[in-house]
Design a protein around this motif. Structure first.
Motif, PDB file in Angstrom:
ATOM      1  N   UNK A 104       0.832  -1.206   0.000  1.00 26.80           N
ATOM      2  CA  UNK A 104       0.000   0.000   0.000  1.00 26.80           C
ATOM      3  C   UNK A 104       0.866   1.255   0.000  1.00 26.80           C
ATOM      4  N   UNK A 105       1.817   1.316   0.908  1.00 18.45           N
ATOM      5  CA  UNK A 105       2.635   2.519   1.060  1.00 18.45           C
ATOM      6  C   UNK A 105       3.609   2.686  -0.096  1.00 18.45           C
ATOM      7  N   UNK A 106       4.246   1.611  -0.528  1.00 15.89           N
ATOM      8  CA  UNK A 106       5.215   1.741  -1.615  1.00 15.89           C
ATOM      9  C   UNK A 106       4.541   2.102  -2.936  1.00 15.89           C
ATOM     10  N   UNK A 113       6.860   9.941  -6.084  1.00 21.58           N
ATOM     11  CA  UNK A 113       8.082  10.196  -6.835  1.00 21.58           C
ATOM     12  C   UNK A 113       7.766  10.567  -8.285  1.00 21.58           C
ATOM     13  N   UNK A 114       6.824   9.857  -8.867  1.00 16.07           N
ATOM     14  CA  UNK A 114       6.467  10.079 -10.271  1.00 16.07           C
ATOM     15  C   UNK A 114       5.945  11.496 -10.504  1.00 16.07           C
ATOM     16  N   UNK A 115       5.093  11.977  -9.597  1.00 22.36           N
ATOM     17  CA  UNK A 115       4.468  13.281  -9.833  1.00 22.36           C
ATOM     18  C   UNK A 115       5.170  14.420  -9.083  1.00 22.36           C
ATOM     19  N   UNK A 137       9.097  -0.970  10.905  1.00 23.40           N
ATOM     20  CA  UNK A 137       9.021   0.415  10.467  1.00 23.40           C
ATOM     21  C   UNK A 137      10.370   0.951  10.024  1.00 23.40           C
ATOM     22  N   UNK A 138      11.421   0.536  10.698  1.00 23.62           N
ATOM     23  CA  UNK A 138      12.756   0.968  10.285  1.00 23.62           C
ATOM     24  C   UNK A 138      13.096   0.434   8.898  1.00 23.62           C
ATOM     25  N   UNK A 139      12.722  -0.807   8.644  1.00 27.81           N
ATOM     26  CA  UNK A 139      12.969  -1.388   7.323  1.00 27.81           C
ATOM     27  C   UNK A 139      12.057  -0.759   6.264  1.00 27.81           C
ATOM     28  N   UNK A 143      12.958   1.128   2.623  1.00 22.48           N
ATOM     29  CA  UNK A 143      12.364   0.785   1.327  1.00 22.48           C
ATOM     30  C   UNK A 143      11.734   2.013   0.669  1.00 22.48           C
ATOM     31  N   UNK A 144      11.091   2.848   1.472  1.00 21.22           N
ATOM     32  CA  UNK A 144      10.483   4.068   0.927  1.00 21.22           C
ATOM     33  C   UNK A 144      11.563   4.992   0.373  1.00 21.22           C
ATOM     34  N   UNK A 145      12.657   5.145   1.099  1.00 19.00           N
ATOM     35  CA  UNK A 145      13.755   6.011   0.650  1.00 19.00           C
ATOM     36  C   UNK A 145      14.336   5.544  -0.686  1.00 19.00           C
ATOM     37  N   UNK A 146      14.267   4.248  -0.961  1.00 21.25           N
ATOM     38  CA  UNK A 146      14.773   3.734  -2.237  1.00 21.25           C
ATOM     39  C   UNK A 146      13.872   4.115  -3.405  1.00 21.25           C
ATOM     40  N   UNK A 147      12.596   4.370  -3.096  1.00 19.14           N
ATOM     41  CA  UNK A 147      11.601   4.668  -4.126  1.00 19.14           C
ATOM     42  C   UNK A 147      11.369   6.170  -4.274  1.00 19.14           C
ATOM     43  N   UNK A 148      11.288   6.856  -3.131  1.00 24.42           N
ATOM     44  CA  UNK A 148      10.891   8.258  -3.102  1.00 24.42           C
ATOM     45  C   UNK A 148      12.020   9.108  -2.537  1.00 24.42           C
ATOM     46  N   UNK A 149      12.345  10.198  -3.216  1.00 20.82           N
ATOM     47  CA  UNK A 149      13.525  11.008  -2.869  1.00 20.82           C
ATOM     48  C   UNK A 149      13.182  12.333  -2.192  1.00 20.82           C
ATOM     49  N   UNK A 150      11.909  12.579  -1.913  1.00 18.65           N
ATOM     50  CA  UNK A 150      11.516  13.823  -1.252  1.00 18.65           C
ATOM     51  C   UNK A 150      11.547  13.709   0.257  1.00 18.65           C
ATOM     52  N   UNK A 151      10.847  14.625   0.934  1.00 21.53           N
ATOM     53  CA  UNK A 151      10.828  14.680   2.390  1.00 21.53           C
ATOM     54  C   UNK A 151       9.810  13.685   2.953  1.00 21.53           C
TER      55      UNK A 151
END
Length: 304
Positions: A104-106, A113-115, A137-139, A143-151
């Motif tokens: 769901x989150x990824x 990231x796309x928009x 949650x740490x993991x 995983x989110x940081x690998x996909x999304x580069x914003x804040x």
């Protein structure tokens, strides 16, 4: 902001009129009860604004008009039970729930990231889930940081944020700011400011210790009697309209926080896309639209 319909500049103009520069877009996922491990989302049965296609449409329209974006995926439990109480009954169910939540989150992190969303919120008011599964949650953040580069932020409930264990992994301390501030039927501005003082001190201490700014991922008050006593209540039996209570509490909130350099900003709960028919003088809900509180927000937003 999420609705059953698409939006146009007609719907965005009222946001610009109050000088808003950010909007929170909230795609929902649903579970049947507090121990159900599978999240249903991006379904044809959902409102358009709660789906991936709707999120992309909303964000494109808002960004075209110069409004920045936070994407804030949220879980809704059937019958409106509190998400902070979500707890699985077995280890197998916890694993299934973690897998479902990750997907769901990824999925929405990829959309962010796309928009080019400015902020991505990794969860909302999930206290028991975090307490029971901190390593997950740490993991997940990795995983989110690998996909999304914003804040990144997380929307912690007002009585949860100082136990959230992973603020050092995020960019903002996110708080849904439904702090109890006054027991008065019609709380005065000064009474609400006095009530907010305790919470302000605690938040500043957390901010200083973590060296992270606070972002109010939600804040607002209903236009009812005793609006500052338990601001999180959504009980529809609270039916006595009190516009002054909402106005005073909102004024106090801005006067308390808005000029503090450790506050990154905040997202009003709740703003409906069709401003013309939203809120009004007989409305008891959270929205400030077409109520005196809207002018308070406009005045403060114009100074930021």
């Amino acid at each position: 902001m999420a609705s059953r319909d698409s939006i146009t500049e007609i719907h965005i103009k009222p946001l610009l009129n109050i000088h808003a520069n950010y909007a929170s877009i909230m795609p929902f996922g649903f579970i049947r009860d507090l121990s159900h491990p599978i999240i249903q989302y991006n379904s044809k049965r959902q409102w358009f604004g709660e789906t991936k296609a709707g999120v992309k449409h909303y964000i494109h329209a808002l960004k075209t008009n110069g409004i920045h974006i936070m994407i804030k995926p949220q879980i809704w439990v059937w019958k409106g039970e509190f998400t902070g109480d979500i707890t699985m009954k077995t280890e197998a169910d916890w694993k299934a729930f973690e897998n479902s939540y990750t997907q769901f989150i990824l999925d929405y992190a990829e959309v962010a990231q796309e928009i080019g969303a400015d902020i991505f919120c990794i969860g909302t008011e999930l206290e028991h889930f975090i307490e029971a599964r901190p390593n997950y949650w740490k993991e997940l953040i990795k995983k989110i940081r690998q996909v999304y580069k914003g804040k990144l932020t997380y929307a912690a409930n007002w009585n949860e944020y100082n136990q959230t264990p992973f603020w050092n992994k995020l960019d903002y301390i996110g708080i849904d700011a439904y702090f109890p501030v006054s027991d008065l039927k019609t709380p005065t501005v000064e009474a609400c400011k006095l009530g907010l003082g305790r919470w302000k001190t605690e938040m500043k201490h957390t901010c200083d210790s973590l060296k992270k700014p606070v972002l109010f991922t939600e804040f607002g008050y209903r236009s009812v009697d005793f609006s500052g006593k338990k601001p999180w209540l959504t009980d529809r039996q609270m039916g006595t309209v009190n516009l002054q209570a909402q106005t005073n509490a909102t004024q106090a909130f801005f006067e308390t926080f808005w000029n503090e350099d450790w506050i990154a900003g905040g997202f009003i709960w709740k703003w409906h896309h069709n401003h013309k028919t939203a809120g009004g003088n007989n409305n008891t809900r959270f929205t400030p639209q077409n109520k005196p509180a809207e002018q308070v927000i406009k005045d403060f937003y114009s100074k930021k």
